[in-house]
Design an enzyme around this catalytic site. Structure first.
Site, PDB file in Angstrom:
ATOM      1  CB  SER A 145      -0.955   0.110   1.225  1.00  0.00           C
ATOM      2  OG  SER A 145      -1.314   1.228   1.435  1.00  0.00           O
ATOM      3  CE1 TYR A 158      -3.982  -2.186   5.004  1.00  0.00           C
ATOM      4  CE2 TYR A 158      -3.386  -0.002   4.692  1.00  0.00           C
ATOM      5  CZ  TYR A 158      -3.679  -0.986   4.357  1.00  0.00           C
ATOM      6  OH  TYR A 158      -3.764  -1.196   2.715  1.00  0.00           O
TER       7      TYR A 158
HETATM    8  C1  BGC Z   1      -6.382   1.570   2.080  1.00  0.00           C
HETATM    9  C2  BGC Z   1      -7.480   2.354   1.409  1.00  0.00           C
HETATM   10  C3  BGC Z   1      -6.895   3.941   1.044  1.00  0.00           C
HETATM   11  C4  BGC Z   1      -5.815   4.040   0.641  1.00  0.00           C
HETATM   12  C5  BGC Z   1      -5.031   5.232   0.448  1.00  0.00           C
HETATM   13  C6  BGC Z   1      -5.173   1.627   1.029  1.00  0.00           C
HETATM   14  O1  BGC Z   1      -4.182   0.872   1.263  1.00  0.00           O
HETATM   15  O2  BGC Z   1      -6.773   0.088   1.935  1.00  0.00           O
HETATM   16  O3  BGC Z   1      -8.497   2.337   2.501  1.00  0.00           O
HETATM   17  O4  BGC Z   1      -7.779   4.409   0.592  1.00  0.00           O
HETATM   18  O5  BGC Z   1      -4.771   3.110   1.278  1.00  0.00           O
HETATM   19  O6  BGC Z   1      -5.165   5.975   1.541  1.00  0.00           O
END
Ligand code: BGC
Length: 260
Positions: A145, A158
């Site tokens: 991410s 996360y």
């Molecule tokens: C998350 C999303 C978020 C995006 C940008 C991703 O890793 O799962 O919920 O919109 O990052 O912030």
């Protein structure tokens, strides 16, 4: 240039929704056989398998909680039985967890995020690498991410899990490169999937989000899936140990387009 994965045996974890679903379809379209891992909603996994079969492709649905190493071992045994091994793993299964400041978070909930996002990726990579290093070929793509790089208040588990996946990628890539295996990460930004429905379905939240994205729009799952197919293919044969960002410029820090 044609991106082809003909005959490659692929596994996509969390393959029955969101980015995972789009990756499954992109890999199948490029000619891969695809195992669709899921933990909930078997009907969605089955529907994808049927769709691929109706287009003369090969696919199977496999239930396994990636945070459970025994379940992962069982899933790989099932793939061995059907296809005799694996060429491509996409570690996509993940959750972002409940929003809570770190000092107010529930410890079990915090741990769950790490267990799925980090341990899940490790458990599957471990099984995949045993097979890929032995056959001296294969590719692993970890879905990370932008939050492997951008801090995100309320989501400490996360962000920590995704930063860890980035370093896991680099280290596995270093270990496996001499044996002909590539390991990469892809870092999506805001992509229209169920995980962030509360953002894109609310105009105020969406307005705030777009200020963070230079390309001024949310991404679509297919835009991530296409890049995964490229990374998995021989078009990326000299690329390993890196994260590719697919984020509309989110990590280009648009706040710095003025001032500073
Ligand atoms: C998350 C999303 C978020 C995006 C940008 C991703 O890793 O799962 O919920 O919109 O990052 O912030």
């Amino acid at each position: 240039m044609d991106i082809r994965l003909d005959g490659k045996r692929a596994l996509v974890t969390g393959g029955n929704s969101g980015i995972g679903e789009a990756v499954v379809l992109a890999l199948a379209e490029a000619g891969a056989k695809v195992a669709v891992n899921y933990v909930g909603h078997p009907e969605a996994a089955e529907a994808l398998v049927q769709k691929i079969k109706s287009q003369k492709g090969e696919a199977l649905a496999l239930l396994a909680d990636v945070s459970d190493p025994q379940a992962v071992t069982g899933m790989f045994a099932a793939i061995d039985k059907t296809w005799g091994g694996l060429d491509l793993l996409v570690n996509n299964a993940g959750i972002d967890g409940a929003h809570a400041l770190a000092w107010e978070s529930d410890i079990a909930a915090w741990k769950k995020v790490i267990e799925i996002n980090l341990f899940g990726a490790y458990h599957c990579a471990r099984e995949a690498l045993k097979r890929m290093t032995a056959q001296k070929s294969g590719v692993i793509v970890n879905v990370s991410s932008v939050h492997e790089e951008i801090a995100w208040s309320g989501y400490s588990a996360y962000t920590a899990s995704k930063a860890a996946v980035s370093m896991l990628t680099k280290t596995l890539a270093q270990e496996a490169a001499p044996l002909g295996v590539r390991v990469l990460s892809i870092a999506p930004g805001a992509i229209r999937t169920p995980i962030n429905r509360s953002v894109w379905s609310d105009p105020d939240n969406m307005k705030d989000l777009l200020e963070k994205i230079p390309l001024d729009r949310i991404g679509e799952p297919k835009e991530v899936a296409q890049m995964v197919a490229i990374m998995a293919s021989d078009a990326a044969s000299y690329v390993t140990g890196r994260t590719v960002f697919v984020d509309g410029g989110m990590t280009d820090y648009p706040d710095f387009s003025h001032g500073g």
